[in-house]
Design an enzyme around this catalytic site. Sequence first.
Site, PDB file in Angstrom:
ATOM      1  N   SER A 116      86.340  30.668  69.664  1.00 34.93           N
ATOM      2  CA  SER A 116      86.061  31.063  68.178  1.00 34.93           C
ATOM      3  C   SER A 116      86.514  32.495  67.941  1.00 34.93           C
ATOM      4  O   SER A 116      86.719  32.802  66.966  1.00 34.93           O
ATOM      5  CB  SER A 116      84.663  30.965  67.999  1.00 34.93           C
ATOM      6  OG  SER A 116      83.763  31.496  68.986  1.00 34.93           O
TER       7      SER A 116
ATOM      8  N   ASP B 132      74.854  35.426  61.743  1.00 36.17           N
ATOM      9  CA  ASP B 132      74.161  34.416  63.112  1.00 36.17           C
ATOM     10  C   ASP B 132      73.758  34.993  64.264  1.00 36.17           C
ATOM     11  O   ASP B 132      73.250  34.387  65.136  1.00 36.17           O
ATOM     12  CB  ASP B 132      75.216  33.312  63.519  1.00 36.17           C
ATOM     13  CG  ASP B 132      76.303  33.497  64.211  1.00 36.17           C
ATOM     14  OD1 ASP B 132      76.647  34.576  64.575  1.00 36.17           O
ATOM     15  OD2 ASP B 132      77.047  32.669  64.452  1.00 36.17           O
TER      16      ASP B 132
ATOM     17  N   HIS C 216      78.190  35.691  66.930  1.00 38.98           N
ATOM     18  CA  HIS C 216      79.481  35.770  66.651  1.00 38.98           C
ATOM     19  C   HIS C 216      79.448  37.244  66.295  1.00 38.98           C
ATOM     20  O   HIS C 216      78.692  37.868  65.629  1.00 38.98           O
ATOM     21  CB  HIS C 216      80.156  34.878  65.901  1.00 38.98           C
ATOM     22  CG  HIS C 216      80.288  33.461  66.336  1.00 38.98           C
ATOM     23  ND1 HIS C 216      79.129  32.572  65.895  1.00 38.98           N
ATOM     24  CD2 HIS C 216      81.060  32.853  67.137  1.00 38.98           C
ATOM     25  CE1 HIS C 216      79.719  31.423  66.643  1.00 38.98           C
ATOM     26  NE2 HIS C 216      80.796  31.656  67.315  1.00 38.98           N
TER      27      HIS C 216
END
Length: 273
Positions: free
Chosen positions: A68, A242, A245
Site C-alpha cells: 500500500s 486510520d 497508514h
Amino acid sequence: MSSMARKLGKAAVITLVAGTVGGAALLAAEAVIARTRRYAKPELGLALRTTVGGETLPPLRLVLLGDSAALGVGVDRVVDTVGGQLATLLAAGESGEPGQGPRRGSARQVALSSVGVAGSRSSDLATQVARCLLGDRPDVAVILVGGNDAITLRRPSDAAAYLGAAVRRLRESGVEVVVGTCPDLGAARAIAPPLRQVVGWLGRRVSRAQVRAVHAAGGAVVDLALETGPVFRADPNTLSADRYHPSADGYRVWAYALLPAVAHAAGVTPRLP
C-alpha cells in the site's frame, strides 16, 4: 489494509511475549479490536502516474513496487504520496545530502508510475517486476514492502529471499534499485499495546533480513524503521486518519529518508566511494 483482519489475528498467537495465560488473552482481545477497525483503502480515483519537471530537463523514469505504501494509501493526492514527493524533490534537483541544495544540471523530468498492490507481500514482487519491465525500462525502482510479511508471520528469511530475487532481476535488467525496509510497525497507533510491541518486533526481524538480502542482490537499502520510526512514534500527525497508514506528512518523512539513495541511483549526485 484489506486483509488486516486475518493478519492481526495471526499475530496474536505470539503468546510467549505475554508470558501468561492472561497476557495471551489480552493479545487476542487486542487483535479482535484491531481487526475490526476500518483502515484506509486505495483511492479509486488515485492513478499513481504523473510527470513532474520541465520538458527540457533530462528524463528519469521512476517506478514504485510493493504494498500500500507504493500506492500512497492514506492520502488522496498523487503529490502527497511518497512517490509524488520523491518526484517533486528530484525534479527540483534535490539530493538529500546534508548541506546540499539544488545544483545546476541535477534537475530531472520525472515520469512516475507504480505497479504496487495494497496488501502485497514480498512473494508478490515477481509479478510486479514483470509488469514494470514491460515497455520502457525504468531507470530507478523503489520497493516498499515488508509490513504484510511481518503481520502474517512470514519467516523473515523467506520474505527476504523473495525480495532479493526481485532486486536481482531488476538489476540484471539494468534498473537501479532502492528498497525501503519494513517500517516501524510499533508506531502504528491503530494497534494497542502490547500487541503493538509484538508487531513492532516482528517488523524489525523482517527489516534486518531485508537489509542483508538487498545488499547481496546489488541494491541500495534504506532502513525506514531505524531512520524514521522515532519520528512516527513522536508525531501522531505522520499517520493518516486510520492511524496505521502514513499521512502526507508521514510520506514526506519517508521521501526525505529515501531521497539520498534514490538521487544517487538516478545519478543526480555522485556515488560515494
